[in-house]
Write an enzyme that holds these catalytic residues in place. Structure first.
Site, PDB file in Angstrom:
ATOM      1  CB  THR A 132      11.585  36.103 -53.794  1.00  0.00           C
ATOM      2  OG1 THR A 132      11.393  35.425 -52.562  1.00  0.00           O
ATOM      3  CG2 THR A 132      11.267  35.116 -54.900  1.00  0.00           C
ATOM      4  CE1 TYR A 157       6.297  35.784 -55.969  1.00  0.00           C
ATOM      5  CE2 TYR A 157       7.255  34.686 -54.062  1.00  0.00           C
ATOM      6  CZ  TYR A 157       7.186  35.780 -54.901  1.00  0.00           C
ATOM      7  OH  TYR A 157       8.007  36.863 -54.691  1.00  0.00           O
ATOM      8  CE  LYS A 161      10.088  37.363 -58.508  1.00  0.00           C
ATOM      9  NZ  LYS A 161       9.816  38.692 -59.119  1.00  0.00           N
TER      10      LYS A 161
HETATM   11  P1  NAD Z   1       2.989  43.562 -54.827  1.00  0.00           P
HETATM   12  O1  NAD Z   1       2.090  42.383 -55.085  1.00  0.00           O
HETATM   13  O2  NAD Z   1       2.716  44.423 -53.650  1.00  0.00           O
HETATM   14  O3  NAD Z   1       3.017  44.512 -56.111  1.00  0.00           O
HETATM   15  C1  NAD Z   1       3.119  44.029 -57.408  1.00  0.00           C
HETATM   16  C2  NAD Z   1       2.816  45.167 -58.366  1.00  0.00           C
HETATM   17  O4  NAD Z   1       2.973  44.664 -59.700  1.00  0.00           O
HETATM   18  C3  NAD Z   1       1.403  45.710 -58.243  1.00  0.00           C
HETATM   19  O5  NAD Z   1       1.412  47.117 -58.237  1.00  0.00           O
HETATM   20  C4  NAD Z   1       0.708  45.172 -59.485  1.00  0.00           C
HETATM   21  O6  NAD Z   1      -0.339  46.015 -59.958  1.00  0.00           O
HETATM   22  C5  NAD Z   1       1.862  45.098 -60.468  1.00  0.00           C
HETATM   23  N1  NAD Z   1       1.631  44.117 -61.527  1.00  0.00           N
HETATM   24  C6  NAD Z   1       1.225  42.821 -61.391  1.00  0.00           C
HETATM   25  N2  NAD Z   1       1.099  42.240 -62.589  1.00  0.00           N
HETATM   26  C7  NAD Z   1       1.460  43.183 -63.510  1.00  0.00           C
HETATM   27  C8  NAD Z   1       1.547  43.181 -64.926  1.00  0.00           C
HETATM   28  N3  NAD Z   1       1.244  42.092 -65.650  1.00  0.00           N
HETATM   29  N4  NAD Z   1       1.967  44.290 -65.549  1.00  0.00           N
HETATM   30  C9  NAD Z   1       2.277  45.419 -64.834  1.00  0.00           C
HETATM   31  N5  NAD Z   1       2.192  45.478 -63.498  1.00  0.00           N
HETATM   32  C10 NAD Z   1       1.786  44.366 -62.844  1.00  0.00           C
HETATM   33  O7  NAD Z   1       4.458  42.962 -54.769  1.00  0.00           O
HETATM   34  P2  NAD Z   1       5.697  43.381 -53.841  1.00  0.00           P
HETATM   35  O8  NAD Z   1       5.562  42.693 -52.550  1.00  0.00           O
HETATM   36  O9  NAD Z   1       5.860  44.848 -53.881  1.00  0.00           O
HETATM   37  O10 NAD Z   1       6.888  42.684 -54.637  1.00  0.00           O
HETATM   38  C11 NAD Z   1       7.549  43.364 -55.697  1.00  0.00           C
HETATM   39  C12 NAD Z   1       8.620  42.471 -56.281  1.00  0.00           C
HETATM   40  O11 NAD Z   1       9.540  42.113 -55.273  1.00  0.00           O
HETATM   41  C13 NAD Z   1       8.085  41.164 -56.858  1.00  0.00           C
HETATM   42  O12 NAD Z   1       8.807  40.869 -58.029  1.00  0.00           O
HETATM   43  C14 NAD Z   1       8.372  40.143 -55.778  1.00  0.00           C
HETATM   44  O13 NAD Z   1       8.555  38.865 -56.316  1.00  0.00           O
HETATM   45  C15 NAD Z   1       9.658  40.696 -55.189  1.00  0.00           C
HETATM   46  N6  NAD Z   1       9.910  40.374 -53.781  1.00  0.00           N
HETATM   47  C16 NAD Z   1       8.941  40.604 -52.829  1.00  0.00           C
HETATM   48  C17 NAD Z   1       9.235  40.329 -51.493  1.00  0.00           C
HETATM   49  C18 NAD Z   1       8.235  40.629 -50.398  1.00  0.00           C
HETATM   50  O14 NAD Z   1       8.495  40.324 -49.235  1.00  0.00           O
HETATM   51  N7  NAD Z   1       7.096  41.243 -50.686  1.00  0.00           N
HETATM   52  C19 NAD Z   1      10.476  39.814 -51.136  1.00  0.00           C
HETATM   53  C20 NAD Z   1      11.422  39.598 -52.135  1.00  0.00           C
HETATM   54  C21 NAD Z   1      11.133  39.888 -53.450  1.00  0.00           C
END
Ligand code: NAD
Length: 350
Positions: A132, A157, A161
């Site tokens: 992120t 958070y 990360k």
């Molecule tokens: P999300 O919370 O919607 O989904 C996370 C997924 O990870 C879920 O399906 C959950 O069941 C799974 N998960 C959580 N803990 C787990 C574990 N211990 N083992 C296996 N699976 C597990 O998140 P998102 O918004 O889709 O984000 C996905 C990635 O992208 C993350 O790494 C986040 O840091 C990164 N990210 C998100 C954003 C955003 O705007 N949402 C922006 C930049 C980066």
């Protein structure tokens, strides 16, 4: 092409899995199915011959080793994480466990698998660690985050990360594991869990509930449509250079209050009511440690790898609002049974 995706039942992961399956890649989705994981987001690919699902925790080394051995991936795209800043303020345990220890487990399992590959396959293998822009901390009125910007995370958070990014870099530098890192700005789009700003505002508005805007609503985020992120991830895992970082962002900087106003006017147009949705906006106590501004400079990804966002905020937010209006089957069970919109992440009661 065989791609192991972690967190593929989440918001971005499911968009990526739907995309990869649509272009005929073989996908194994490894997901623990926490509150944020939802197999309903994968209905479009359910039962297809090039899609498999494994329910597993990324901290479970035995299960992850077995996933590598049986699936034999060419690429790994690691998204599984705890992702909601407010929840990390309420309690950081799961964030440290999954984001830090889970990433460590993924890196170690990948290293073991990769070191036993034949020379040809070894040269081809790559792992993308998805991160992120929040690791860079907060910007003032000017400037943008670049790949060389120093890390300065504010929330539990973003600290978790940032730690995971450092582990990924260390595994590349120390063991030569071909890892690349992406740092993306705020995503939005269909299948977004309704605790995050945009879906929460849409669904609260439809329920005629208050639209809680933190502080003065002047915090700025740089918004990217989720399918543009999925395309970027696929490009980065194939073309990105191991040991490099790539920033991903849509060049759509907006104040939170402007995002909420835009949603309200779209709802006034698409689902008109006697009163304006904007009347529901309520300013509430700010998030502790709330970063003022994020802005991403995606020049490296655009010029080195040729990526370009296909949506701007106007086109993307319209698609998103329309999707929520048409897909109550997906979000209504979540609002009823998983999260109904209560305030999270305050140090004391509001
Ligand atoms: P999300 O919370 O919607 O989904 C996370 C997924 O990870 C879920 O399906 C959950 O069941 C799974 N998960 C959580 N803990 C787990 C574990 N211990 N083992 C296996 N699976 C597990 O998140 P998102 O918004 O889709 O984000 C996905 C990635 O992208 C993350 O790494 C986040 O840091 C990164 N990210 C998100 C954003 C955003 O705007 N949402 C922006 C930049 C980066």
């Amino acid at each position: 092409m065989r791609i192991l995706v972690t967190g593929g039942a989440g918001f971005i992961g499911s968009a990526l899995v739907r995309y990869l399956v649509s272009i005929n890649a073989e996908v194994l989705n490894v997901d623990k199915l926490t509150y944020a994981g939802n197999l309903a987001s994968l209905k479009p690919v359910e039962g297809l011959r090039n899609y498999r699902f494994l329910r597993a925790d990324i901290c479970d080394r035995v299960a992850i080793n077995e996933a590598f051995e049986t699936f034999q991936p060419d690429y790994v795209i690691h998204l599984a994480a705890e992702s909601h800043v407010d929840r990390s303020i309420t309690g950081a345990d799961d964030f440290v466990q999954t984001n830090v220890n889970g990433t460590f487990t993924m890196l170690e399992a990948a290293r073991q698998y990769w070191s036993n590959l034949s020379q040809n396959r070894k040269a081809f293998f790559k792992m993308l660690h998805v991160s992120t822009d929040e690791v860079y901390g907060s910007l003032g009125d000017r400037g943008q985050f670049e790949e060389v910007s120093p890390y300065d995370p504010s929330s539990p958070y973003s600290a978790s990360k940032a730690a995971s990014d450092h582990f990924a870099t260390a595994w590349q530098r120390t063991y030569g594991l071909p890892v690349v890192i992406s740092n993306c700005s705020n995503n939005y789009g269909p299948f977004h869990f309704p605790e995050k700003l945009i879906p929460l505002m849409i669904l609260n508005a439809l329920d005629r509930k208050p639209l809680p805007v933190y502080g003065t609503g002047c915090n700025i985020r740089d918004w990217l449509y989720v399918d543009d992120h999925a395309r970027a991830l696929w490009l980065i895992v194939r073309e990105g250079r191991p040991g490099e970082k790539y920033n991903v962002g849509g060049r759509n900087e907006l104040r939170n209050i402007d995002v909420v106003n835009r949603i309200c006017s779209l709802l006034d147009e698409l689902s008109p009511n006697a009163s304006h949705y904007g009347d529901l906006i309520t300013f509430v106590k700010d998030r502790p440690g709330h970063d003022a501004r994020y802005a991403i400079d995606a020049t490296k990804l655009e010029t080195e790898l040729g990526w370009k966002a296909q949506e701007n905020f106007d086109t993307g937010i319209r698609k998103t609002v329309e999707w929520y209006l048409e897909n109550g089957w997906w979000w209504q069970p979540l609002r009823d049974r998983v999260y109904s919109g209560e305030r999270l992440g305050l140090l004391e009661k509001a």
